[in-house]
Structures are given as C-alpha cells and as structure tokens.
Design a protein around this motif. Structure first.
Motif, PDB file in Angstrom:
ATOM      1  N   VAL A 126       0.881  -1.313  -0.041  1.00 28.43           N
ATOM      2  CA  VAL A 126       0.053   0.034  -0.087  1.00 28.43           C
ATOM      3  C   VAL A 126       0.982   1.387   0.006  1.00 28.43           C
ATOM      4  O   VAL A 126       1.618   1.520   0.936  1.00 28.43           O
ATOM      5  CB  VAL A 126      -1.110  -0.089   1.198  1.00 28.43           C
ATOM      6  N   GLY A 127       0.502   2.144  -1.055  1.00 20.39           N
ATOM      7  CA  GLY A 127       1.151   3.252  -1.091  1.00 20.39           C
ATOM      8  C   GLY A 127       0.540   4.372  -0.905  1.00 20.39           C
ATOM      9  O   GLY A 127       0.914   5.447  -0.234  1.00 20.39           O
ATOM     10  N   ARG A 128      -0.822   4.394  -1.307  1.00 19.90           N
ATOM     11  CA  ARG A 128      -1.916   5.486  -1.230  1.00 19.90           C
ATOM     12  C   ARG A 128      -3.139   4.951  -0.852  1.00 19.90           C
ATOM     13  O   ARG A 128      -3.559   3.826  -1.256  1.00 19.90           O
ATOM     14  CB  ARG A 128      -2.038   6.137  -2.739  1.00 19.90           C
ATOM     15  N   ALA A 129      -3.595   5.748   0.166  1.00 16.83           N
ATOM     16  CA  ALA A 129      -4.970   5.073   0.895  1.00 16.83           C
ATOM     17  C   ALA A 129      -5.950   6.415   0.670  1.00 16.83           C
ATOM     18  O   ALA A 129      -5.624   7.520   0.972  1.00 16.83           O
ATOM     19  CB  ALA A 129      -4.708   4.631   2.229  1.00 16.83           C
ATOM     20  N   ILE A 141      -6.340   9.706   9.265  1.00 15.99           N
ATOM     21  CA  ILE A 141      -5.365  10.144  10.232  1.00 15.99           C
ATOM     22  C   ILE A 141      -4.743   9.293  11.103  1.00 15.99           C
ATOM     23  O   ILE A 141      -3.496   8.960  11.093  1.00 15.99           O
ATOM     24  CB  ILE A 141      -5.601  11.193  11.115  1.00 15.99           C
ATOM     25  N   ALA A 142      -5.797   8.166  11.415  1.00 22.15           N
ATOM     26  CA  ALA A 142      -5.063   6.795  11.974  1.00 22.15           C
ATOM     27  C   ALA A 142      -4.246   6.011  11.158  1.00 22.15           C
ATOM     28  O   ALA A 142      -3.076   5.564  11.553  1.00 22.15           O
ATOM     29  CB  ALA A 142      -6.253   6.132  12.761  1.00 22.15           C
ATOM     30  N   MET A 143      -4.851   5.863  10.074  1.00 24.21           N
ATOM     31  CA  MET A 143      -4.198   4.965   8.966  1.00 24.21           C
ATOM     32  C   MET A 143      -2.544   5.432   8.701  1.00 24.21           C
ATOM     33  O   MET A 143      -1.645   4.716   8.681  1.00 24.21           O
ATOM     34  CB  MET A 143      -4.898   5.104   7.564  1.00 24.21           C
ATOM     35  N   ALA A 144      -2.616   6.917   8.684  1.00 23.37           N
ATOM     36  CA  ALA A 144      -1.386   7.521   8.383  1.00 23.37           C
ATOM     37  C   ALA A 144      -0.256   7.461   9.532  1.00 23.37           C
ATOM     38  O   ALA A 144       0.964   7.228   9.661  1.00 23.37           O
ATOM     39  CB  ALA A 144      -1.422   8.959   7.876  1.00 23.37           C
ATOM     40  N   TYR A 146      -0.481   5.062  11.799  1.00 22.73           N
ATOM     41  CA  TYR A 146       0.095   3.545  12.009  1.00 22.73           C
ATOM     42  C   TYR A 146       0.936   3.317  10.864  1.00 22.73           C
ATOM     43  O   TYR A 146       1.829   2.094  10.898  1.00 22.73           O
ATOM     44  CB  TYR A 146      -1.179   2.765  12.396  1.00 22.73           C
ATOM     45  N   ASN A 147       0.778   3.863   9.425  1.00 19.06           N
ATOM     46  CA  ASN A 147       1.394   3.626   8.456  1.00 19.06           C
ATOM     47  C   ASN A 147       2.050   4.655   8.036  1.00 19.06           C
ATOM     48  O   ASN A 147       1.735   5.207   6.821  1.00 19.06           O
ATOM     49  CB  ASN A 147       0.526   2.667   7.498  1.00 19.06           C
ATOM     50  N   PRO A 148       3.379   5.375   8.724  1.00 20.98           N
ATOM     51  CA  PRO A 148       3.962   6.650   8.078  1.00 20.98           C
ATOM     52  C   PRO A 148       4.350   6.606   6.790  1.00 20.98           C
ATOM     53  O   PRO A 148       4.659   7.686   6.118  1.00 20.98           O
ATOM     54  CB  PRO A 148       4.886   6.820   9.166  1.00 20.98           C
ATOM     55  N   ASP A 149       4.567   5.578   5.991  1.00 24.02           N
ATOM     56  CA  ASP A 149       5.046   5.689   4.644  1.00 24.02           C
ATOM     57  C   ASP A 149       3.766   5.707   3.700  1.00 24.02           C
ATOM     58  O   ASP A 149       4.245   5.531   2.677  1.00 24.02           O
ATOM     59  CB  ASP A 149       5.846   4.141   4.550  1.00 24.02           C
ATOM     60  N   TRP A 150       2.609   5.510   4.227  1.00 24.63           N
ATOM     61  CA  TRP A 150       1.392   5.583   3.127  1.00 24.63           C
ATOM     62  C   TRP A 150       1.138   7.178   2.955  1.00 24.63           C
ATOM     63  O   TRP A 150       1.418   8.156   3.846  1.00 24.63           O
ATOM     64  CB  TRP A 150       0.165   5.303   3.796  1.00 24.63           C
ATOM     65  N   GLN A 151       0.694   7.494   1.823  1.00 29.08           N
ATOM     66  CA  GLN A 151       0.256   8.777   1.635  1.00 29.08           C
ATOM     67  C   GLN A 151      -1.294   8.794   1.619  1.00 29.08           C
ATOM     68  O   GLN A 151      -2.086   7.804   0.896  1.00 29.08           O
ATOM     69  CB  GLN A 151       0.516   9.360   0.137  1.00 29.08           C
ATOM     70  N   VAL A 152      -1.908   9.475   2.544  1.00 25.90           N
ATOM     71  CA  VAL A 152      -3.421   9.158   2.709  1.00 25.90           C
ATOM     72  C   VAL A 152      -4.291  10.496   2.419  1.00 25.90           C
ATOM     73  O   VAL A 152      -3.789  11.741   2.856  1.00 25.90           O
ATOM     74  CB  VAL A 152      -3.536   9.222   4.112  1.00 25.90           C
ATOM     75  N   GLY A 175       0.965  15.927   8.617  1.00 26.62           N
ATOM     76  CA  GLY A 175       0.866  16.887   7.256  1.00 26.62           C
ATOM     77  C   GLY A 175       1.443  16.577   6.236  1.00 26.62           C
ATOM     78  O   GLY A 175       1.089  16.704   5.161  1.00 26.62           O
ATOM     79  N   ALA A 176       2.519  15.979   6.659  1.00 32.85           N
ATOM     80  CA  ALA A 176       3.581  15.550   5.655  1.00 32.85           C
ATOM     81  C   ALA A 176       2.811  14.518   4.771  1.00 32.85           C
ATOM     82  O   ALA A 176       3.495  14.354   3.441  1.00 32.85           O
ATOM     83  CB  ALA A 176       4.981  15.068   6.193  1.00 32.85           C
ATOM     84  N   CYS A 177       2.274  13.604   5.340  1.00 32.60           N
ATOM     85  CA  CYS A 177       1.488  12.537   4.275  1.00 32.60           C
ATOM     86  C   CYS A 177       0.162  12.309   4.196  1.00 32.60           C
ATOM     87  O   CYS A 177      -0.454  11.664   3.768  1.00 32.60           O
ATOM     88  CB  CYS A 177       1.953  11.269   5.151  1.00 32.60           C
TER      89      CYS A 177
END
Length: 306
Positions: A126-129, A141-144, A146-152, A175-177
C-alpha cells in the motif's frame, strides 16, 4: 449531597451514577456510564486517559469540582455526547479534536487499523490510501499514524467537517503525508487511484434517524442519513470505486445495520464481512477484481436509485 465528593474516584463514581439515574444513551465512543464519566472527569482535569489508579484518591479543588459537576449536568440536561462537552475523543488509540462539525469518532474500523488490516492486506503493498467521507479525519489520520509511509487523502463534501479534519491533521502532526480534499465522493478527485479505499459513509435510514435518541441530534444529519434503506452512498461507492482503485486495490466500507439491505439488493456480490472482537459490525471488504466482475449488477442497483 455533592459537597461530600472529594476525590477523582468520587467524581467518576458519582458521574456514572448520575448518568445511570438519568437514563442517558451511550454509543458515542463509549458504551457505558463508567467509561463516559471517567473520560469527562479526566479531560476536565487535563489528565491523561491512562492515568494511574494511584491518583484516584487525589482531591479536586473547588473550581475543578464545579467544572466537573457543570458538565455532568449538561450531559444529563442537554443529552450532549461527552466528546462534544470535552472537545476530545479517542479513536484507534489516538486523541482527536471533536465538535459538532462532524460525527463523534466511533467506527469499528479502528480495530482494523490497529491490527494492520490483517488479514485483508496481508502480502499487499500500500502506497496510497483514501478515507472517503472522512468527517473528523479520524480514520485516515489513524491510518497515516500507524503507517507513516502511506500517502493518505481525506475526502468529504462538508467544508465544516474538513476544517475539523485539517485541525486534526495538525494536531496529530501528519501533514507531510495527509491532505484533505472537498469532494462529493469521487467527483472532486478525477484520475486519482489508491491501493486502499476505506469509507464510513452515512448509512442510517430516515426511519431509523427519526427514532434515534436525543444524543444523536447534536451530530450533523449530513453524516448520518442515507435514504430509505441506508444505501444511498454505499451503492455509489461500490459503483465508482473501481475507477479509483489500483489493479490489486481493496475497498473497505462500513454500512452498519444496512448490511442486510445491501446483501438483499446484491446477493451475488462476494462481500467479506469483518468479524471484530465484539462480533459483526456491518463492515465489508472487497477486492477491485470482484467489483469489476459484478459491475453490471452494481451499476444497475446504483442507477435504479435515480
């Protein structure tokens, strides 16, 4: 009577008793009087939610006592959810700013996020959600977090909800992701594709809404109701999601009590209904491939609604 109350434990016990006596309705983050009273007392005293029991015998000042008692009475008199009274709610182990611009965070999808969406995303990259119908932004925000490498991306049609979501983006420093976008479902994000789309859209029927306890009247109706069978948004999402999912993408949607109506309307679609720690909660998982394979039936059901 309340003059006898002195400690944190005293006030939590009194609040729980007061809520039980007044027969208030629970369901906004908490499902019982004791947890609601604990949240209200600790938030009002600016104490952490996981405060050690050793502090339970700490005594309140006169000003603190009055502040807590005032909120207890507002909870009973106004039937305002505790999260709106304190301005904070917990979701997936994270604290969020909460007010009447959006629903109080409470989706069972929190459990999926904390469990890494296992087994549904096992072996998938998963790269983008996308968090569709984001409201306060809690799911995305919770997805991001727990998964800081995702772009949400967070999407909602309500400018007020998005303003709250942006505050929570800053509050959680993601805010970065994470970005917030105003859109009527997918209409405002043409060409965007995601490996994972998660949505907790409105799914309460009009008849159910009319019968809801007074607590729910404090929340925006826009975030709750979805027609006579609760499927106005779910069917649109099913029909439009394939164009916004990558080849091996996954769609996860909460439809609550409208699960039965959805299965009756699309009996041939292979929905995977998630079993949570407390049982089934009306959340399905489906692959893009299955959405494409059953597109004729899904599109016909969506079109039939006019």
């Amino acid at each position: 009577m309340t003059a006898e109350l002195a400690t944190i434990i005293d006030f939590i016990r009194y609040g729980a008793s007061r809520f039980g006596e007044a027969d208030v309705t629970f369901g906004h983050s908490y499902d019982n009087a004791l947890d609601e009273a604990t949240h209200l007392v600790l938030q009002t005293l600016h104490l952490p939610h996981d405060l050690s029991p050793a502090y339970g015998q700490a005594r309140l000042t006169s000003a603190e006592k009055q502040a807590v008692l005032d909120l207890f009475e507002r909870r009973v008199r106004e039937r305002t959810p505790v999260a709106y009274l304190t301005g904070k709610a917990w979701f997936a182990g994270l604290e969020f700013i909460t007010d009447r611009r959006a629903l109080v965070p409470r989706s069972p999808i929190a459990e999926l996020i904390q469990n890494g969406f296992s087994p549904w995303l096992d072996g998938r990259d998963v790269g983008r959600a996308l968090d569709l119908c984001t409201g306060s932004g809690c799911i995305g925000i919770a997805m991001a977090s727990y998964n800081p490498d995702w772009q949400v991306d967070l999407v909602d049609i309500s400018d007020e909800a998005l303003s709250l979501a942006r505050e929570n983006i800053d509050y959680q420093d993601v805010g970065a992701c994470v970005r917030a976008i105003c859109s009527d479902l997918f209409t405002g994000i043409p060409g965007e594709k995601y490996d994972l789309i998660v949505s907790n859209p409105p799914y309460v029927t009009e008849s159910e809404f009319a019968a809801l306890p007074a607590e729910y009247a404090h929340e925006p109706k826009l975030g709750l109701t979805a027609g006579s069978d609760g499927l106005d948004f779910a069917l649109r999402i099913l029909a439009e999601a394939p164009a916004h999912l990558t080849e091996h993408g996954v769609l996860i949607v909460e439809v609550g009590e409208s699960e039965r109506a959805l299965v009756e309307r699309l009996p041939e679609v292979p929905f995977n209904w998630v079993e949570f720690a407390v049982g089934a909660m009306g959340v399905f998982v489906i692959d893009r491939a299955d959405l494409v394979a059953h597109a004729p039936a899904i599109l016909a059901a969506a079109a039939a609604r006019g």
